[in-house]
Design a protein around this motif. Structure first.
Motif, mmCIF file in Angstrom:
data_model
loop_
_atom_site.group_PDB
_atom_site.id
_atom_site.type_symbol
_atom_site.label_atom_id
_atom_site.label_comp_id
_atom_site.label_asym_id
_atom_site.label_seq_id
_atom_site.Cartn_x
_atom_site.Cartn_y
_atom_site.Cartn_z
ATOM 1 N N TYR A 272 -65.112 34.871 -56.753
ATOM 2 C CA TYR A 272 -66.467 35.392 -56.968
ATOM 3 C C TYR A 272 -67.218 34.279 -57.799
ATOM 4 O O TYR A 272 -66.636 33.902 -58.595
ATOM 5 C CB TYR A 272 -66.609 36.805 -57.366
ATOM 6 C CG TYR A 272 -66.309 36.940 -58.860
ATOM 7 C CD1 TYR A 272 -67.074 36.977 -59.755
ATOM 8 C CD2 TYR A 272 -64.812 37.180 -59.318
ATOM 9 C CE1 TYR A 272 -66.872 37.281 -61.258
ATOM 10 C CE2 TYR A 272 -64.410 36.981 -60.558
ATOM 11 C CZ TYR A 272 -65.466 36.987 -61.525
ATOM 12 O OH TYR A 272 -65.146 37.120 -62.907
ATOM 13 N N CYS B 66 -60.558 36.533 -58.198
ATOM 14 C CA CYS B 66 -60.516 38.251 -58.166
ATOM 15 C C CYS B 66 -59.414 38.623 -58.877
ATOM 16 O O CYS B 66 -58.275 37.931 -58.647
ATOM 17 C CB CYS B 66 -60.719 38.674 -56.725
ATOM 18 S SG CYS B 66 -62.470 38.257 -56.073
ATOM 19 N N CYS C 150 -57.256 42.250 -54.954
ATOM 20 C CA CYS C 150 -58.543 42.258 -54.233
ATOM 21 C C CYS C 150 -58.342 41.011 -52.919
ATOM 22 O O CYS C 150 -57.914 39.823 -53.582
ATOM 23 C CB CYS C 150 -59.746 42.038 -55.011
ATOM 24 S SG CYS C 150 -59.890 43.252 -56.284
ATOM 25 N N SER D 227 -61.367 40.402 -51.672
ATOM 26 C CA SER D 227 -62.723 39.722 -52.178
ATOM 27 C C SER D 227 -63.325 40.663 -53.130
ATOM 28 O O SER D 227 -62.887 42.077 -53.326
ATOM 29 C CB SER D 227 -63.651 39.674 -51.003
ATOM 30 O OG SER D 227 -63.768 40.817 -50.418
ATOM 31 N N CYS D 228 -64.102 40.101 -53.906
ATOM 32 C CA CYS D 228 -64.932 40.866 -55.018
ATOM 33 C C CYS D 228 -66.150 40.403 -55.247
ATOM 34 O O CYS D 228 -66.420 39.310 -54.930
ATOM 35 C CB CYS D 228 -63.799 40.725 -56.405
ATOM 36 S SG CYS D 228 -63.572 39.195 -56.950
ATOM 37 N N GLU D 229 -66.799 41.086 -56.029
ATOM 38 C CA GLU D 229 -68.299 41.044 -56.348
ATOM 39 C C GLU D 229 -68.671 41.254 -57.929
ATOM 40 O O GLU D 229 -68.196 42.335 -58.403
ATOM 41 C CB GLU D 229 -69.156 41.769 -55.531
ATOM 42 C CG GLU D 229 -69.052 41.443 -54.029
ATOM 43 C CD GLU D 229 -69.885 42.365 -53.170
ATOM 44 O OE1 GLU D 229 -70.630 43.162 -53.701
ATOM 45 O OE2 GLU D 229 -69.908 42.143 -51.771
ATOM 46 N N ASN E 210 -63.966 44.134 -59.394
ATOM 47 C CA ASN E 210 -64.993 44.990 -58.672
ATOM 48 C C ASN E 210 -64.476 44.569 -57.223
ATOM 49 O O ASN E 210 -65.286 43.847 -56.623
ATOM 50 C CB ASN E 210 -66.381 44.631 -59.147
ATOM 51 C CG ASN E 210 -67.342 45.402 -58.342
ATOM 52 O OD1 ASN E 210 -67.095 46.507 -58.047
ATOM 53 N ND2 ASN E 210 -68.270 44.932 -58.256
ATOM 54 N N CYS E 211 -63.576 45.068 -56.679
ATOM 55 C CA CYS E 211 -63.069 44.749 -55.345
ATOM 56 C C CYS E 211 -63.932 45.253 -54.149
ATOM 57 O O CYS E 211 -64.581 46.279 -54.412
ATOM 58 C CB CYS E 211 -61.714 45.492 -55.037
ATOM 59 S SG CYS E 211 -60.624 44.485 -56.365
ATOM 60 N N SER E 212 -64.105 44.647 -53.357
ATOM 61 C CA SER E 212 -64.881 44.967 -52.048
ATOM 62 C C SER E 212 -63.921 45.118 -50.799
ATOM 63 O O SER E 212 -64.344 46.017 -50.053
ATOM 64 C CB SER E 212 -66.126 43.776 -51.827
ATOM 65 O OG SER E 212 -65.361 42.801 -51.647
ATOM 66 N N ARG E 213 -62.794 44.439 -50.768
ATOM 67 C CA ARG E 213 -61.744 44.536 -49.876
ATOM 68 C C ARG E 213 -60.564 44.261 -50.612
ATOM 69 O O ARG E 213 -60.276 43.648 -51.584
ATOM 70 C CB ARG E 213 -61.917 43.412 -49.010
ATOM 71 C CG ARG E 213 -63.172 43.656 -47.922
ATOM 72 C CD ARG E 213 -63.236 42.635 -46.483
ATOM 73 N NE ARG E 213 -63.254 41.316 -47.197
ATOM 74 C CZ ARG E 213 -62.712 40.001 -46.553
ATOM 75 N NH1 ARG E 213 -62.180 40.293 -45.425
ATOM 76 N NH2 ARG E 213 -62.924 38.915 -47.069
ATOM 77 N N SER F 47 -64.144 50.791 -56.337
ATOM 78 C CA SER F 47 -64.147 49.111 -56.444
ATOM 79 C C SER F 47 -62.924 48.805 -56.771
ATOM 80 O O SER F 47 -62.516 47.545 -57.323
ATOM 81 C CB SER F 47 -65.302 48.848 -57.589
ATOM 82 O OG SER F 47 -64.927 49.314 -58.757
#
Length: 308
Positions: free
Chosen positions: A225, A240, A244, A246-248, A253-256, A266
């Motif tokens: 990220y 990340c 994770c 992916s994260c943001e 703060n994981c998104s996937r 998250s």
């Protein structure tokens, strides 16, 4: 009446001095061999300091006595026009004239400035002291000051910056100094500043690019990220959390999630730990919004995963 003239009386011989009675004797001239350094006017004796003129050079003065020599000693130079040995400027051991800028070598405690032909106690700016030869040698053109070697800079000239032990030209943004071509070359288009032409040699990234794995990329790769860093004009790609995909904004703060993990809020939780410790306890965790904390999620996975 006959007049008689008075007789002329001669002084008695005893009254005359020996110098008046004896004839002067001529001083005897030296007839022996002259010293080899004596000139065509001859000599008054066989020694070099008894010559009337010299073949090569006359050394000394009237006060200290003069003698003829074939070569002038250290500290003197041969004036061929006057055929005299004249003293060098102070500090010079050998010289070609009396001027301070006519030194050929120096006495102990001095360095020979080969460009100015002077003897100095300290080498000036732009030169360094070569202790083995006792000379002042010139620094590299980019150096204002250097030590031991021409390119061992300690201070750079204006328009140059100190980098990797040497002074390199201040190249414009988007360019770098090519040490082989001795000029500034263009960076890769993803770099704002660089040390070479490839994309792996960026120092700062161009606009809208992020720094990841020593390269400038338009977007961070999977599992990374972008994060702003103080003092840098670009964002840096951070990894990340290991769970994770992916994260943001931050590593946790994981998104996937990766395979074998389930996204809860998250956070990615391992599937085999998704069970409840106690329903009453887990309901309290959920009602107090503690499911976002990894510790409570592990204990109350099933309850936290339920919607509502």
């Amino acid at each position: 009446m006959l007049e008689l003239s008075a007789p002329v009386l001669e002084p008695p011989k005893a009254a005359l001095s020996p110098s008046q009675t004896e004839a002067p004797e001529d001083e005897e001239d030296y007839t022996g061999l002259c010293h080899p350094e004596c000139g065509d006017k001859g000599c008054d004796g066989p020694k070099a300091d008894q010559c009337l003129n010299c073949v090569h050079f006359s050394l000394g003065s009237v006060k200290t006595s003069r003698k003829c020599v074939s070569v002038c000693p250290l500290g003197y130079f041969g004036d061929t026009a006057a055929r005299r040995c004249r003293r060098c400027y102070k500090g010079c051991e050998t010289c070609s004239g009396r001027s301070p800028v006519q030194c050929l070598s120096c006495r102990r405690g001095f360095y020979h400035h080969q460009e100015m032909h002077t003897c100095v106690t300290f080498c000036p700016t732009g030169f360094y002291a070569d202790e083995s030869q006792k000379t002042c040698l010139k620094c590299h053109p980019s150096c204002k000051k250097c030590v031991d070697e021409p390119e061992k800079c300690t201070v750079c000239k204006e328009g140059f910056s100190f980098a990797r032990g040497s002074c390199i030209p201040d190249c414009e943004p988007g360019t770098y100094f090519d040490s082989e071509l001795i000029k500034c070359g263009e960076c890769h288009h993803t770099c704002q500043t660089c040390v070479g032409p490839s994309r792996e040699e960026c120092i700062h990234c161009a606009a809208n690019f992020h720094f990841q794995d020593w390269k400038c990329v338009p977007a961070c790769g999977e599992g990374f990220y972008p994060e702003e860093m103080p003092g840098l004009p670009h964002k840096v790609c951070r990894r990340c959390d290991e769970s994770c995909l992916s994260c943001e904004g931050s590593s946790r703060n994981c998104s996937r999630c990766k395979t074998g993990f389930t996204l809860l809020g998250s956070t990615c939780i391992t599937n085999h730990t998704c069970s409840n410790a106690d329903e009453t306890f887990c309901e309290m965790v959920k009602s107090n919004r503690l499911c976002e904390r990894k510790l409570f999620i592990q204990f109350c996975c099933r309850t936290c995963l339920l919607a509502g």
